[in-house]
Design a protein around this motif. Structure first.
Motif: not given
Length: 118
Positions: A30-34, A87-95
């Motif tokens: 998803p957009e904004g994920y790394d 895999i994580y979102s930039r704000d680390a709300s998903f890791v």
């Protein structure tokens, strides 16, 4: 925890491939994920990381991410190397950590001296 085990010869070039699935179907992040790949020698706390957002990992095709280990990187690896993917979102709300880390057993090669001196 399951761990994938592979033997590699120091100096070999090879990819680390991650297949991202959503509901069982290959999909891009998803957009904004790394996607981050970390390598560390077993027993060491030092980790070297490579990131999709930083351009280290390529999105080879839909849902398939590939990081190529170069000859120079491979030659520097010794012993047991643990490869982890997260895999994580930039704000680390998903890791989400990959459930199958990879353990590379690196076999030294005397041939690298000859290749590097060419």
């Amino acid at each position: 925890m399951a761990m994938i085990r592979r033997e590699v010869i120091a100096g070999d070039t090879f990819p680390i491939i991650y297949k991202h699935k959503e509901n069982g179907v290959l999909a891009n992040l998803p957009e904004g994920y790394d996607l981050m790949i970390g390598l560390h020698q077993e027993g060491s706390k030092s980790v070297t990381t490579y990131s999709y957002q930083n351009g280290d990992v390529e999105n080879a095709e839909t849902g398939i991410y590939r990081w190529q280990i170069s000859h120079e990187m491979s030659v520097s690896l010794k012993g047991s190397i643990i490869v982890e993917i997260v895999i994580y979102s930039r704000d680390a709300s998903f890791v989400k950590h990959c459930s199958e880390p990879i353990k590379l057993e690196v076999i030294e090669s005397f041939m690298n001296e000859y290749l590097d001196n060419e």
